[in-house]
Design a protein around this motif. Structure first.
Motif, PDB file in Angstrom:
ATOM      1  N   LEU B 179       9.556  -2.717  -1.479  1.00 25.18           N
ATOM      2  CA  LEU B 179       8.726  -3.505  -2.408  1.00 25.18           C
ATOM      3  C   LEU B 179       7.731  -4.371  -1.622  1.00 25.18           C
ATOM      4  O   LEU B 179       6.581  -4.541  -2.023  1.00 25.18           O
ATOM      5  CB  LEU B 179       9.599  -4.389  -3.310  1.00 25.18           C
ATOM      6  N   GLN B 180       8.198  -4.896  -0.493  1.00 28.98           N
ATOM      7  CA  GLN B 180       7.304  -5.688   0.357  1.00 28.98           C
ATOM      8  C   GLN B 180       6.122  -4.830   0.832  1.00 28.98           C
ATOM      9  O   GLN B 180       4.958  -5.255   0.761  1.00 28.98           O
ATOM     10  CB  GLN B 180       8.096  -6.207   1.572  1.00 28.98           C
ATOM     11  N   VAL B 181       6.434  -3.629   1.307  1.00 30.24           N
ATOM     12  CA  VAL B 181       5.372  -2.744   1.819  1.00 30.24           C
ATOM     13  C   VAL B 181       4.388  -2.377   0.699  1.00 30.24           C
ATOM     14  O   VAL B 181       3.168  -2.475   0.861  1.00 30.24           O
ATOM     15  CB  VAL B 181       5.981  -1.463   2.448  1.00 30.24           C
ATOM     16  N   ILE B 182       4.919  -1.993  -0.459  1.00 34.61           N
ATOM     17  CA  ILE B 182       4.033  -1.598  -1.569  1.00 34.61           C
ATOM     18  C   ILE B 182       3.202  -2.800  -2.032  1.00 34.61           C
ATOM     19  O   ILE B 182       2.013  -2.674  -2.330  1.00 34.61           O
ATOM     20  CB  ILE B 182       4.838  -1.015  -2.747  1.00 34.61           C
ATOM     21  N   GLY B 183       3.836  -3.968  -2.064  1.00 27.45           N
ATOM     22  CA  GLY B 183       3.114  -5.183  -2.436  1.00 27.45           C
ATOM     23  C   GLY B 183       1.938  -5.442  -1.499  1.00 27.45           C
ATOM     24  O   GLY B 183       0.880  -5.913  -1.918  1.00 27.45           O
ATOM     25  N   ASP B 184       2.126  -5.104  -0.218  1.00 23.76           N
ATOM     26  CA  ASP B 184       1.073  -5.345   0.778  1.00 23.76           C
ATOM     27  C   ASP B 184      -0.028  -4.295   0.737  1.00 23.76           C
ATOM     28  O   ASP B 184      -1.208  -4.624   0.792  1.00 23.76           O
ATOM     29  CB  ASP B 184       1.671  -5.369   2.194  1.00 23.76           C
ATOM     30  N   ILE B 185       0.367  -3.010   0.689  1.00 21.81           N
ATOM     31  CA  ILE B 185      -0.670  -1.969   0.821  1.00 21.81           C
ATOM     32  C   ILE B 185      -1.182  -1.469  -0.518  1.00 21.81           C
ATOM     33  O   ILE B 185      -2.204  -0.801  -0.579  1.00 21.81           O
ATOM     34  CB  ILE B 185      -0.202  -0.783   1.705  1.00 21.81           C
ATOM     35  N   GLY B 186      -0.455  -1.776  -1.606  1.00 25.07           N
ATOM     36  CA  GLY B 186      -0.927  -1.381  -2.933  1.00 25.07           C
ATOM     37  C   GLY B 186      -0.486   0.013  -3.331  1.00 25.07           C
ATOM     38  O   GLY B 186       0.014   0.784  -2.507  1.00 25.07           O
ATOM     39  N   VAL B 187      -0.723   0.342  -4.605  1.00 27.03           N
ATOM     40  CA  VAL B 187      -0.213   1.612  -5.140  1.00 27.03           C
ATOM     41  C   VAL B 187      -0.999   2.839  -4.666  1.00 27.03           C
ATOM     42  O   VAL B 187      -0.595   3.962  -4.917  1.00 27.03           O
ATOM     43  CB  VAL B 187      -0.156   1.606  -6.688  1.00 27.03           C
ATOM     44  N   GLU B 188      -2.117   2.623  -3.959  1.00 28.53           N
ATOM     45  CA  GLU B 188      -2.827   3.756  -3.362  1.00 28.53           C
ATOM     46  C   GLU B 188      -2.889   3.605  -1.844  1.00 28.53           C
ATOM     47  O   GLU B 188      -3.632   4.309  -1.179  1.00 28.53           O
ATOM     48  CB  GLU B 188      -4.266   3.835  -3.892  1.00 28.53           C
ATOM     49  N   GLY B 189      -2.083   2.658  -1.331  1.00 22.27           N
ATOM     50  CA  GLY B 189      -2.175   2.306   0.097  1.00 22.27           C
ATOM     51  C   GLY B 189      -1.828   3.440   1.030  1.00 22.27           C
ATOM     52  O   GLY B 189      -2.231   3.441   2.192  1.00 22.27           O
ATOM     53  N   ASN B 279       3.071  -5.297  -7.808  1.00 20.41           N
ATOM     54  CA  ASN B 279       2.908  -6.655  -8.331  1.00 20.41           C
ATOM     55  C   ASN B 279       4.142  -7.500  -7.994  1.00 20.41           C
ATOM     56  O   ASN B 279       4.875  -7.954  -8.868  1.00 20.41           O
ATOM     57  CB  ASN B 279       2.703  -6.561  -9.851  1.00 20.41           C
ATOM     58  N   THR B 280       4.352  -7.717  -6.710  1.00 23.68           N
ATOM     59  CA  THR B 280       5.614  -8.310  -6.259  1.00 23.68           C
ATOM     60  C   THR B 280       5.567  -9.825  -6.123  1.00 23.68           C
ATOM     61  O   THR B 280       4.506 -10.407  -5.892  1.00 23.68           O
ATOM     62  CB  THR B 280       6.026  -7.722  -4.893  1.00 23.68           C
ATOM     63  N   ALA B 281       6.760 -10.448  -6.265  1.00 21.52           N
ATOM     64  CA  ALA B 281       6.930 -11.893  -6.054  1.00 21.52           C
ATOM     65  C   ALA B 281       8.382 -12.126  -5.651  1.00 21.52           C
ATOM     66  O   ALA B 281       9.260 -11.331  -6.006  1.00 21.52           O
ATOM     67  CB  ALA B 281       6.613 -12.643  -7.345  1.00 21.52           C
TER      68      ALA B 281
END
Ligand code: SF4
Lengths: 170, 418
Positions: B179-189, B279-281
């Motif tokens: 979740l941290q990685v996806i939060g950083d690079i985004g859903v098309e990262g 959309n992480t927190a």
């Protein structure tokens, strides 16, 4: 598949998603001709009336993004689109198109709506009849070309199977 | 120039020296379809010349999405799969009561192993990268082709190297890392790309946690999420793998399109809020009242996940305004949980426990959300309407956050309440 495509340009922008190409409510059929009737119905309702057999779609980045529906390339094929030229394609749309036999070209070509293009698929060039300008692209690798030439993955597989059968029979 | 794991595996299977961006035709070890994607694949298959036999050893058929059938349409769909299996004598078919969620089963039953190339008509096929395989989701037409000729064309992806070092805090798991990685690079990262994971945090993770990480590569647009295989993988496979396998590792001088580094200490229990996995927190900052808690799916429905939740729920009752669903990802997980007394703990905590199915994870059935309802779930997607009504909301989290939130009736960081 023809090695040379001559076609008239229908122009689109960036991020044309599969919902624009064929909205979800029309997915009750897989028939290309039926699907074509509703291609771009929400964003460009006149599409079905202006499109002619052999037309070429020229678009921007990320063409075909969104859902993985195979109906999107089918709708374009049913409408008579001979090939799509875009700056880039979304991954699953790209796969589905090739597998169904729709020609795709990744190329940044300068063309206006209605321009006539002359595309040499094996040579990797697109010539604009209006400006005489020539754009180069990297042709599809040989066996992807072969899949498109055969008319899609199913036809390609049929041939592979037939070769195997005749080999076994010998 | 050295090669990444993806370049090497695809190269081996294409019997060629391949590099990122090349398109090649590669031999596939296994092709999997589920009850939803199976039917169109079977229809395509029947277009092949009469007498064409599928490569039955390579095919795995797993009904899981609407299983047990929720209505007549899903029953018909499942019936077609059963008939296809029977007609072509495909023995890798897992009937209700014998199987579970497709990706969990692919791993448990020994189809997945290091160095293999596996495709599946389901986007979370990327899960198998946790065992050092190259695996990715495909369409139904392609699945039919692989069933017939055992090969498929693939574009060799570029790879992103992600390194995580340090010790994870209590109640932080593989789920939080991804979740941290996806939060950083985004859903098309990671669009078109493979992710490769390194560092001592990854090495210390359980295999189950690694599967959560690889599972969600697709939520960053990725084609694969690969972790170099080690003794944990070899031991897990020792009594279940089918056939032989050859582990594949990246070269020291492999080329990565991007490199990311993390300190494990910096990662808290995270929540992906509606309506994107990016959309992480931190869980401690979300504080949303929930109606439902869901523990299950191919992301977090394994015995390790159930243990984490049971540990928190033991001797307690969940909040009176919450219903909690516990869905072990497979028969094997269910049995193990039964033997360990976990099912008893969930029952006594007032959870609803059921047999393995995708069910509510994709908003299919068995736990659909009504207008305005909120669910904290260990699943992988929180898109609009994913688990039900278009005005319902899904919050993605790890099993500890889900269990602690079920106790409190609102989303919490387990540390606040335990
Ligand atoms: S558990 Fe959910 S994400 Fe996993 S395969 Fe089933 S529906 Fe898809």
């Amino acid at each position: 598949m023809k090695e040379i495509i001559e076609g008239r340009v229908i122009k689109f922008g960036d991020n044309v998603d599969t919902d624009q190409i064929i909205p979800a409510e029309f997915l009750t059929t897989g028939d290309p001709k039926e699907l074509a009737k509703n291609a771009f119905i929400k964003v460009r309702p006149e599409f079905h009336d202006i499109v002619q057999e052999g037309d070429v779609i020229v678009a921007g980045r990320n063409f075909g993004c969104g859902s993985s529906r195979e109906h999107a390339p089918r709708a374009l094929m049913g409408a008579g689109i001979s090939c799509v030229v875009a700056k880039s394609f979304a991954r699953i749309f790209f796969r589905n198109s090739i597998n169904l036999g729709l020609t795709l070209i990744e190329c940044d070509v300068d063309a206006n709506e209605g321009d006539e293009l002359l595309i040499d698929l094996k040579g990797g060039t697109i010539k604009s009849r209006r400006t005489e300008e020539v754009f180069e692209f990297k042709p599809l690798p040989p066996f992807l070309l072969k899949i498109v030439e055969k008319g899609g993955l199913i036809e390609y597989v049929k041939e592979v199977l037939n070769e195997k059968n005749s080999h076994n029979a010998r | 120039m050295g090669k990444t794991i993806s370049e090497k595996i695809i190269g081996n299977k294409a019997e060629a020296n391949v590099e990122a961006s090349e398109i090649v035709e590669a031999k596939v070890d296994y092709v999997m379809v589920n009850d939803v994607t199976g039917l169109p694949a079977f229809e395509q298959f029947e277009k092949f010349p009469k007498g064409t036999k599928p490569l039955k050893e390579k095919i795995v058929l797993i009904p899981d999405h609407y299983i047990p059938n929720k209505d007549i349409a899903s029953a018909e769909q499942a019936k077609k799969m059963r008939e296809f299996a029977k007609k072509y004598e495909i023995k890798n078919y897992y009937e209700v009561g014998r199987g579970g969620v497709c990706h969990q089963l692919m791993i448990e039953k020994g189809f997945v192993a290091p160095g293999r190339l596996i495709v599946g008509a389901d986007s979370h096929t990327c899960s198998y990268g946790a065992l050092g395989a190259f695996s990715t989701g495909i369409g139904s037409t392609e699945a039919a082709a692989v069933m017939a000729i055992g090969k498929l064309w693939l574009k060799v992806p570029e790879s992103i190297k992600i390194t995580i070092n340090g010790k994870l805090d209590k109640y932080v798991y593989g789920k939080d890392i991804i979740l941290q990685v996806i939060g950083d690079i985004g859903v098309e990262g990671a669009l078109y790309q493979a992710m490769e994971y390194y560092g001592n945090t990854i090495e210390n993770l359980t295999l189950s946690d690694r599967i959560s990480i690889s599972n969600m590569a697709i939520e960053a647009g990725g084609k694969a999420g690969i972790i170099p295989p080690d003794d944990k993988v070899f031991e897990y496979l020792s009594d279940r793998v089918i056939g032989n396998y050859n582990p594949v590792y990246a070269d020291k001088d492999a080329y990565y399109i991007d490199e990311l580094e993390y300190d494990a200490e910096d990662i808290p229990p995270l929540v992906a809020k509606p309506f994107l996995p990016s959309n992480t927190a931190p869980a401690s900052e979300v504080d949303v009242k929930i109606d439902q808690a869901y523990l299950g799916s191919c992301t977090n429905g394994r015995i390790e996940d159930l243990r984490i939740a049971a540990d928190i729920l033991k001797g307690r009752k969940i909040n009176s305004e919450v219903r909690m669903l516990v869905v072990p990802a497979s028969k094997e997980v269910f049995n193990q949980a039964l033997q360990e007394g976990l099912i008893d703990i969930f029952e006594k905590a007032d959870c609803f426990v059921c047999g393995p199915t995708c069910g509510a994870c994709l908003g299919g059935y068995m736990g659909i959300l009504a207008d305005g309802e909120k669910c904290v779930a260990t699943t992988n997607r929180n898109f609009i309407g994913r688990m039900g009504h278009k005005n319902s909301e899904v919050y993605l989290a790890n099993p500890a956050v889900v269990a602690a939130s079920a106790l409190e009736g609102r989303i919490v960081d387990p540390k606040e309440v335990l």
